[in-house]
Motif scaffolding. Structure first.
Motif, PDB file in Angstrom:
ATOM      1  N   CYS A 141      45.107  35.452  47.379  1.00  0.00           N
ATOM      2  CA  CYS A 141      43.779  35.997  47.104  1.00  0.00           C
ATOM      3  C   CYS A 141      43.120  34.824  46.310  1.00  0.00           C
ATOM      4  O   CYS A 141      43.729  34.702  45.317  1.00  0.00           O
ATOM      5  CB  CYS A 141      43.861  37.298  46.691  1.00  0.00           C
ATOM      6  SG  CYS A 141      44.278  38.433  47.892  1.00  0.00           S
ATOM      7  N   CYS A 186      41.409  37.110  50.950  1.00  0.00           N
ATOM      8  CA  CYS A 186      42.873  36.812  50.984  1.00  0.00           C
ATOM      9  C   CYS A 186      43.318  36.403  52.371  1.00  0.00           C
ATOM     10  O   CYS A 186      42.793  36.640  53.395  1.00  0.00           O
ATOM     11  CB  CYS A 186      43.353  38.196  50.707  1.00  0.00           C
ATOM     12  SG  CYS A 186      42.929  39.237  49.224  1.00  0.00           S
ATOM     13  N   GLU A 245      45.629  40.560  44.653  1.00  0.00           N
ATOM     14  CA  GLU A 245      44.240  41.052  44.071  1.00  0.00           C
ATOM     15  C   GLU A 245      44.183  41.158  42.852  1.00  0.00           C
ATOM     16  O   GLU A 245      43.447  40.645  41.990  1.00  0.00           O
ATOM     17  CB  GLU A 245      43.602  42.164  44.821  1.00  0.00           C
ATOM     18  CG  GLU A 245      43.339  41.853  46.613  1.00  0.00           C
ATOM     19  CD  GLU A 245      42.935  42.877  47.135  1.00  0.00           C
ATOM     20  OE1 GLU A 245      42.985  44.007  46.802  1.00  0.00           O
ATOM     21  OE2 GLU A 245      41.998  42.595  48.143  1.00  0.00           O
TER      22      GLU A 245
END
Length: 85
Positions: A77, A68, A42
């Motif tokens: 992601c 993700c 992320e």
């Protein structure tokens, strides 16, 4: 009378040009990040989307959408956000 027509045409042209200049050019942008954990992936995707938008001289609009997918060894992601010039 002729000067009134010219003045009217000039005013209409000025309004048309100002209306075109005010229109934004927006498009969706996306970046992919991978990492051993979801948190790292992320962070990489967020950093990528911000860099892409900034490098192109655009302004981000709205929230970043994150999706993700867990793989065998890494998580991938994808960050998506709308950006306008």
């Amino acid at each position: 009378m002729k000067s009134l027509k010219i003045l009217t045409l000039a005013a209409a042209a000025a309004m048309t040009v100002s209306g075109v200049a005010a229109a934004k050019e927006c498009k969706p942008m996306a970046a992919v990040g991978t990492g051993l954990t979801k948190g790292i992936a992320e962070i990489m995707a967020n950093g990528g989307i911000k860099t892409i938008i900034d490098t192109r001289g655009m302004t981000p609009e709205g929230p970043i959408k994150m999706k993700c997918v867990d793989g065998t060894f890494v998580t991938e992601c994808t960050a998506q956000q709308r950006a306008c010039k």
